[in-house]
Design a protein around this motif. Structure first.
Motif, PDB file in Angstrom:
ATOM      1  N   GLU A  62      14.285 -19.451 168.809  1.00  0.00           N
ATOM      2  CA  GLU A  62      15.326 -18.549 168.322  1.00  0.00           C
ATOM      3  C   GLU A  62      16.110 -17.974 169.506  1.00  0.00           C
ATOM      4  OE1 GLU A  62      16.106 -17.564 165.002  1.00  0.00           O
ATOM      5  OE2 GLU A  62      14.886 -19.315 164.517  1.00  0.00           O
ATOM      6  N   GLU A  63      17.313 -17.512 169.227  1.00  0.00           N
ATOM      7  CA  GLU A  63      18.147 -16.975 170.299  1.00  0.00           C
ATOM      8  C   GLU A  63      17.466 -15.800 170.995  1.00  0.00           C
ATOM      9  OE1 GLU A  63      22.653 -15.148 170.966  1.00  0.00           O
ATOM     10  OE2 GLU A  63      22.042 -15.961 169.025  1.00  0.00           O
ATOM     11  N   ASN A  64      16.776 -14.961 170.211  1.00  0.00           N
ATOM     12  CA  ASN A  64      16.056 -13.814 170.779  1.00  0.00           C
ATOM     13  C   ASN A  64      14.708 -13.693 170.073  1.00  0.00           C
ATOM     14  OD1 ASN A  64      15.231 -11.494 172.030  1.00  0.00           O
ATOM     15  ND2 ASN A  64      16.707 -10.143 171.002  1.00  0.00           N
ATOM     16  N   ASP A  86      23.394 -21.008 155.008  1.00  0.00           N
ATOM     17  CA  ASP A  86      24.262 -20.771 156.157  1.00  0.00           C
ATOM     18  C   ASP A  86      25.729 -20.879 155.771  1.00  0.00           C
ATOM     19  OD1 ASP A  86      21.963 -20.464 157.618  1.00  0.00           O
ATOM     20  OD2 ASP A  86      22.010 -22.453 158.510  1.00  0.00           O
ATOM     21  N   GLN A 145      14.370 -11.802 161.057  1.00  0.00           N
ATOM     22  CA  GLN A 145      14.963 -11.358 162.317  1.00  0.00           C
ATOM     23  C   GLN A 145      16.215 -12.153 162.669  1.00  0.00           C
ATOM     24  OE1 GLN A 145      13.786  -8.564 163.765  1.00  0.00           O
ATOM     25  NE2 GLN A 145      12.504  -8.568 161.928  1.00  0.00           N
ATOM     26  N   ARG A 146      16.226 -13.440 162.346  1.00  0.00           N
ATOM     27  CA  ARG A 146      17.405 -14.248 162.673  1.00  0.00           C
ATOM     28  C   ARG A 146      18.625 -13.778 161.894  1.00  0.00           C
ATOM     29  NH1 ARG A 146      17.307 -20.175 160.580  1.00  0.00           N
ATOM     30  NH2 ARG A 146      15.524 -20.347 161.986  1.00  0.00           N
ATOM     31  N   SER A 190       9.793 -20.105 166.450  1.00  0.00           N
ATOM     32  CA  SER A 190      10.229 -18.732 166.730  1.00  0.00           C
ATOM     33  C   SER A 190      10.721 -18.601 168.164  1.00  0.00           C
ATOM     34  CB  SER A 190       9.080 -17.755 166.485  1.00  0.00           C
ATOM     35  OG  SER A 190       8.715 -17.744 165.122  1.00  0.00           O
ATOM     36  N   ARG A 205      10.497 -14.887 160.887  1.00  0.00           N
ATOM     37  CA  ARG A 205      11.530 -15.546 161.701  1.00  0.00           C
ATOM     38  C   ARG A 205      12.901 -15.473 161.023  1.00  0.00           C
ATOM     39  NH1 ARG A 205       9.157 -20.083 162.083  1.00  0.00           N
ATOM     40  NH2 ARG A 205      10.393 -21.431 160.722  1.00  0.00           N
ATOM     41  N   VAL A 218      11.060 -11.066 166.735  1.00  0.00           N
ATOM     42  CA  VAL A 218      10.126 -11.795 165.869  1.00  0.00           C
ATOM     43  C   VAL A 218       8.699 -11.429 166.234  1.00  0.00           C
ATOM     44  CG1 VAL A 218       9.341 -14.070 165.127  1.00  0.00           C
ATOM     45  CG2 VAL A 218      11.763 -13.688 165.617  1.00  0.00           C
TER      46      VAL A 218
END
Length: 888
Positions: free
Chosen positions: A689-691, A484, A650-651, A686, A647, A695
């Protein structure tokens, strides 16, 4: 009109770039600088008639609106250049401050000529022999005849093309090695005599200074070249007083010393291997002091065995049988195992995999390994140099060398010299010396940490790193936090990996700063609790870090504890089983991780703060946006990595590498062996996650859902429900009625609730869903059905009675599933209006009237509430009147 210019004190790269640029832009005029190096001047004198250059003395003022700068970012003053010309820069020095109106072509190659030669070749232009030779001189001089570490494959290809164009190597050799003049020899003697040596992080740096005569008019870079050849330092800084100025020429012979950093600090420039600066108004002594002050920033610590070794090692006793040793090798997979005397703990030999394989092939499985091992006491220490390690490996023929502790150690009641603490292998050495593949630019992780961490956290990292350095314990951030950080995101935790004794480090931090430590000796982990007193002690020790204005700010910026984990390795006895864990090195710790982008580590202790470890190409895959497993059995060892791969993909907006995707398909049947709770945990992550919708879509695409149940799919309706939920979670009402784990539950329920009841039950059984979650999912199906069965003219009381039994999170699932606007309106009115309506009359009032508690209580209160909701009564008086009727 366009003018081509370069820097003063021009070398061959600068002058050759002038020529190459003129070949590309024949209408532009190549203007020589006022000063060129002596070897360049001699070349120009000999070949002047074949070259297109204009001398400064022949320059006549003309209006210049466009300037092409080569091998420099500085625009010198020239008569006729307009106030704001159009400037195009072509250079290979990447450390510069861009001018907002200028155009740049700056690439990290060994010489600027390389960039221009590539353009010449692509344009199909031919060169005369003299021209090709000059361009070759430019590349050779700036790359040390293609030997400097700044040399790239592009430089070699450009040089090869120039040789094909007729460049003469004999001429290049002549002008790259000019003999010194009498004046230069005299200055050389002064400088050689005045040399002082300085040890900086294990690097030998030579600094010398002298004053040149007033009539000295020779160039001095050739003197620096001769001094470096005679002294062979890691780096040379040569200072010459030229009247009022001090000319500094710096040369480096090691990629561990970047002389360009020092030259820049003095107001000059250059690159890591060759740089220069001209300092005005200071004495030789003052400039020398400035160099010594900046040097630590330019020198990387010299590599020692400690930098290559793996801490912790698997050892064997001489009495272990070949068969037992074979089982250890199968379990851990190392190529060599030190054999220790059980009493003295001294190394008495080395057992290799090859020796064991040969012994097994000859039916010698019951023999002790002392019969087949390499006998001897061959060791190195962490402080030994890489050169010493290489000599030991070559002379002894051992591919794995035990590393013993510095000084004496106590074993029982005896003092023992050199207890093994780790191992260094031939592969470690070869990776260090000849690491294959392109080297990505080293990120400035120290700077990134400073920028991304709030000041209190940065102070804490420095404090922990200093204690780790005092204890000689390598300390790291590992995995996601480093990933990150390199992606420009702020770290979310400060968990640290210790190569050695994590509990010892935590205890030492507690002793120095306070707090509490909870340790688990079996696992080698420790949690250090950080109270206000700890933060005060840490921040007081770093006065440059400002204290937050309010304690609440400090709490928001800082964690309440840090977990320290001893570096470890894993062994899977069978596919999909939980791993067995033992202590290991940082390299082995990284090797046990799932994907290459999670194998990055940044070192935090002492002088190594900011050093990036990338054994498995994580930085490369991060730059390319790739999810890649470390080895072909990764999904076999742990099939839940399949869900983690999707996961992460997609993130981050990455893509799963082709071979990794093939391995996922091959490993899907192994999901049947994984416990439902482990798979459910991955889904819960999963759903946080934000969306989560992408996923789930990708899991369906890879047929992961189909392997959990053949009828399980991902539908457009489910994706639409997920999309409807996201804005609802921002609604203040819904947000205040949810528990911490609700988002994961909501998305799970949205996915499962519309399924047929048998499939719903089988899936939740497979995933070992908790009882409360099962009940709420079933309640969601019931509430959805209850709403759908309401009549078109349903009264508020009917809606309230239908939805009263269900928790808010269940109703939110139903709200996200609904598409019928009428039903949506009824549900919204229930949660915002009707659910809050209460009767004035209570059960206590009914008791006061002499009624006994029972079903009649509920019926009466329901009737009163229905009357309120439906508008048949409006106040307490109306309730009392209706109550009297009901009782009568």
């Amino acid at each position: 009109m366009q003018l081509i210019m370069t820097h003063e004190n021009a070398d061959f790269d600068a002058i050759a770039s002038l020529l190459a640029a003129h070949k590309l832009y024949p209408q532009a005029m190549p203007l020589l600088p006022r000063r060129v190096n002596r070897n360049v001047d001699q070349f120009l004198t000999l070949y002047w008639d074949a070259l297109p250059f204009v001398r400064p003395s022949d320059w006549h003022k003309r209006k210049i609106e466009r300037v092409l700068l080569v091998d420099t970012h500085a625009l010198n003053s020239v008569r006729g250049v307009v106030k704001r010309p159009s400037v195009h820069v072509i250079d290979h020095h990447t450390d510069y401050q861009p001018h907002e109106r200028w155009r740049y072509q700056v690439e990290a190659v060994g010489a600027t000529v390389t960039l221009l030669a590539e353009q010449l070749q692509n344009s199909g232009l031919a060169l005369a022999v003299e021209e090709a030779t000059l361009l070759l001189l430019g590349i050779y001089e700036d790359t040390g005849a293609l030997t400097y570490d700044t040399t790239t494959p592009r430089d070699l290809l450009a040089a090869a093309w120039l040789l094909d164009q007729g460049a003469v190597l004999a001429v290049a050799r002549r002008f790259l090695n000019l003999p010194l003049t009498e004046k230069q020899y005299a200055l050389y003697d002064q400088l050689f005599t005045a040399v002082t040596w300085h040890d900086v992080y294990g690097q030998s740096v030579a600094i010398t200074a002298a004053t040149a005569p007033d009539d000295f008019d020779e160039e001095i870079s050739g003197i620096a070249h001769r001094l470096r050849e005679a002294l062979t330092p890691a780096a040379l800084f040569m200072l010459v007083q030229l009247q009022r100025d001090v000319q500094v020429v710096a040369r480096s012979a090691s990629d561990k010393v970047d002389v360009g950093v020092v030259a820049k600090a003095l107001g000059g420039g250059g690159h890591s291997r060759a740089a220069a600066a001209r300092v005005s108004g200071k004495s030789l002594t003052a400039v020398t002091a400035d160099i010594l002050c900046v040097l630590p920033q330019a020198v990387k610590p010299l590599a020692q065995v400690a930098d290559l070794m793996s801490y912790g090692l698997q050892t064997l006793r001489p009495t272990v049988t070949v068969a037992e040793a074979a089982e250890v090798i199968r379990r851990f997979g190392y190529e060599g195992y030190p054999v220790l005397d059980p009493d003295s703990k001294q190394v008495v030999g080395l057992l290799t995999r090859r020796a064991v394989d040969r012994a097994l092939s000859h039916n010698m499985s019951n023999l002790p390994i002392s019969r087949i091992m390499k006998s001897g006491t061959v060791t190195v220490r962490p402080s030994d140099s890489i050169d010493h390690l290489q000599k030991v490996m070559l002379s002894e023929g051992w591919g794995q060398i035990p590393v013993v502790a510095e000084g004496d150690q106590t074993v029982g009641d005896r003092t023992v010299n050199g207890v093994p603490i780790g191992i260094v292998t031939r592969t470690d050495l070869l990776d260090y010396l000849f690491k294959p593949g392109p080297r990505l630019a080293e990120p400035e992780l120290r700077q990134l940490l400073m920028e991304r961490l709030p000041p209190p956290l940065w102070a804490l990292v420095r404090a922990v790193g200093e204690v780790a350095a005092d204890l000689g314990l390598p300390l790291y951030f590992v995995g996601g936090i480093v990933r990150d950080l390199l992606l420009g995101q702020s770290p979310t935790d400060l968990d640290m990996v210790v190569e050695g004794d994590a509990i010892l480090l935590a205890r030492q931090l507690q002793q120095r700063y306070g707090g509490e430590v909870h340790a688990h000796g079996r696992f080698g982990t420790a949690k250090w609790t950080l109270d206000t007193a700890v933060w005060q002690a840490v921040l007081t020790g770093h006065p440059l870090t400002p204290l937050p204005a309010h304690p609440g700010i400090l709490a928001a910026l800082t964690p309440s504890s840090i977990d320290f984990v001893t570096a470890r390795t894993e062994f899977y006895r069978e596919p999909s089983a939980l791993p067995e864990v033992t202590h290991g090195s940082i390299k082995l710790d990284l090797h046990r991780r799932d994907f290459t982008i999670n194998t990055l580590a940044v070192r935090l202790d002492g002088a190594f703060l900011g050093q990036l470890l990338d054994f498995y190409g994580g930085q490369r895959d991060l730059a390319q946006g790739i999810i890649r497993v470390l080895h072909s059995l990764s999904f076999v060892d742990d099939p839940t990595r399949i869900l983690r791969a999707v996961r992460l993909e997609q993130r981050l907006g990455f893509h799963i590498e082709e071979r990794t995707a093939e391995l996922i398909v091959n490993a899907l049947p192994l999901l049947d062996r994984v416990s439902g709770s482990r798979i459910r945990h991955e889904f819960e992550l999963s759903f946080r996650e934000e969306n989560p919708a992408p996923v789930m879509s990708r899991l369906a695409e890879l047929t992961v859902l189909g392997h959990l149940h053949p009828d399980l799919t991902w539908t457009d309706e489910a994706a639409a429900a997920f999309a409807r939920l996201r804005p609802l979670l921002q609604d203040p009402f819904w947000r205040t009625t949810q528990e911490d784990e609700t988002p994961a539950f909501l998305y799970f329920a949205l996915w499962v609730t519309p399924l047929a009841e048998p499939l719903q039950a089988e899936l939740m059984e497979r995933l070992r869903v908790r009882k409360m979650t099962r009940l709420d999912v079933q309640a969601g199906s019931q509430a959805w059905a209850a709403l759908a069965q309401l009549p078109p003219d349903a009264r508020p009381s009917q809606v309230e009675k239908a939805l009263r039994p269900y928790r808010p999170r269940v109703l939110l699932v139903v709200r996200a599933l609904l598409t019928d606007e009428r039903l949506i309106a009824l549900l919204e009115r229930y949660v915002h209006e009707w659910r809050g309506v209460k009767t004035a009359v209570t059960g206590n009032d009914l008791r006061a009237l002499g009624l006994k508690p029972g079903p009649r209580f509920g019926a009466i209160l329901d009737e009163l509430l229905a009357a309120r909701l439906d508008g048949r009564i409006a106040d307490e008086a109306g309730e009392r009147a209706l109550l009297a009727e009901l009782i009568a």
